[in-house]
Write a protein that holds these residues in place. Sequence first.
Motif, short mmCIF file in Angstrom:
data_model
loop_
_atom_site.label_atom_id
_atom_site.label_comp_id
_atom_site.label_asym_id
_atom_site.label_seq_id
_atom_site.Cartn_x
_atom_site.Cartn_y
_atom_site.Cartn_z
N ARG A 19 2.81 -7.17 -12.11
CA ARG A 19 3.85 -7.02 -11.52
C ARG A 19 4.49 -5.73 -11.10
N LEU A 20 4.49 -5.21 -9.81
CA LEU A 20 4.90 -3.89 -9.33
C LEU A 20 6.36 -3.86 -9.00
N VAL A 48 1.00 -5.40 2.83
CA VAL A 48 0.78 -6.36 2.08
C VAL A 48 2.00 -7.48 2.17
N ALA A 49 3.30 -7.08 2.09
CA ALA A 49 4.44 -7.92 2.01
C ALA A 49 5.97 -7.29 2.45
N ARG A 50 6.49 -7.85 2.94
CA ARG A 50 7.94 -7.56 3.41
C ARG A 50 8.79 -8.40 2.80
N ILE A 51 10.04 -7.64 2.57
CA ILE A 51 11.40 -8.72 2.29
C ILE A 51 12.57 -8.12 3.07
N ARG A 52 13.23 -9.05 3.75
CA ARG A 52 14.37 -8.64 4.28
C ARG A 52 15.79 -9.13 3.37
N TRP A 53 16.75 -8.13 3.83
CA TRP A 53 17.78 -8.19 2.92
C TRP A 53 18.39 -10.02 2.98
N THR A 54 17.96 -10.58 3.85
CA THR A 54 18.28 -12.06 3.98
C THR A 54 17.61 -12.77 2.69
N GLY A 55 16.71 -11.93 2.34
CA GLY A 55 15.56 -13.04 1.44
C GLY A 55 14.19 -13.29 2.18
N PHE A 67 0.72 -13.46 -4.03
CA PHE A 67 1.65 -12.62 -4.07
C PHE A 67 2.96 -12.80 -3.88
N THR A 68 3.84 -12.40 -4.55
CA THR A 68 5.30 -12.84 -4.18
C THR A 68 6.21 -11.55 -4.09
N THR A 77 16.02 -2.79 -6.59
CA THR A 77 14.49 -2.75 -7.07
C THR A 77 13.87 -3.73 -6.21
N VAL A 78 12.62 -3.53 -5.79
CA VAL A 78 12.07 -4.40 -4.94
C VAL A 78 10.65 -4.47 -6.09
N TYR A 79 10.12 -5.98 -5.95
CA TYR A 79 9.16 -6.15 -7.05
C TYR A 79 8.01 -6.93 -6.06
N LEU A 80 6.90 -6.93 -6.65
CA LEU A 80 5.63 -7.68 -6.05
C LEU A 80 4.85 -8.09 -7.45
N GLN A 81 4.89 -9.21 -7.21
CA GLN A 81 4.24 -10.34 -8.42
C GLN A 81 3.04 -10.50 -7.75
N MET A 82 1.96 -10.11 -8.55
CA MET A 82 0.46 -10.26 -7.93
C MET A 82 -0.19 -11.13 -9.09
N ASN A 83 -0.64 -12.47 -8.53
CA ASN A 83 -1.43 -13.48 -9.35
C ASN A 83 -2.70 -13.66 -8.91
N SER A 84 -3.42 -14.06 -9.59
CA SER A 84 -5.01 -14.44 -9.12
C SER A 84 -5.48 -13.35 -8.43
#
Length: 122
Positions: A19-20, A48-55, A67-68, A77-84
Motif C-alpha cells: 500500500r502506497l 496507473v490510477a486517478r481519484i476525483r474529490w467525488t470519489g 489496484f485500488t 492523503t491518497v493511497y494506492l493499494q496494490m494486490n496480486s
Amino acid sequence: QVQLVESGGGLVQAGGSLRLSCAASRRTFSWTAMGWFRQAPGKEREFVARIRWTGSTDYADSVQGRFTISSDNAKNTVYLQMNSLKPEDTGVYYCAQHLGGSYSKSSSYNYWGQGTQVTVAS
C-alpha cells in the motif's frame, strides 16, 4: 507551494501486496483529483490510477481489478493499494495533482512527488 511525499514502496514477491501513500505537506491543500503514475527503467512514465474529490476512480487496464486508489481527506492523503503484484509492476511510483484535461497524460498533472520504488520479484 505544496509538496507531495510518497511512501510505502519496497521489495515484494509476485502475488504479494503493498500500500502506497501520498501525503500533502500542507494541511490546506485542496485538490479536485489526484493520480498515481509509475516509471520503469528505460520506459516512459505511465498512468496507473486517478481519484476525483467525488470519489470516482479511473484505472489503467493493466492494473484494473488489482489496484485500488482511495483518499483520506482528513489526512490529506491518497493511497494506492496494490494486490496480486506482478514483476511488470516494478518501477518508481509517483503521485501528483491532476489539473484537468486527459487524466492519463502526465502533462495534465503538477506537484509531482519524489517517488517511491516498488520492486516485484518473480
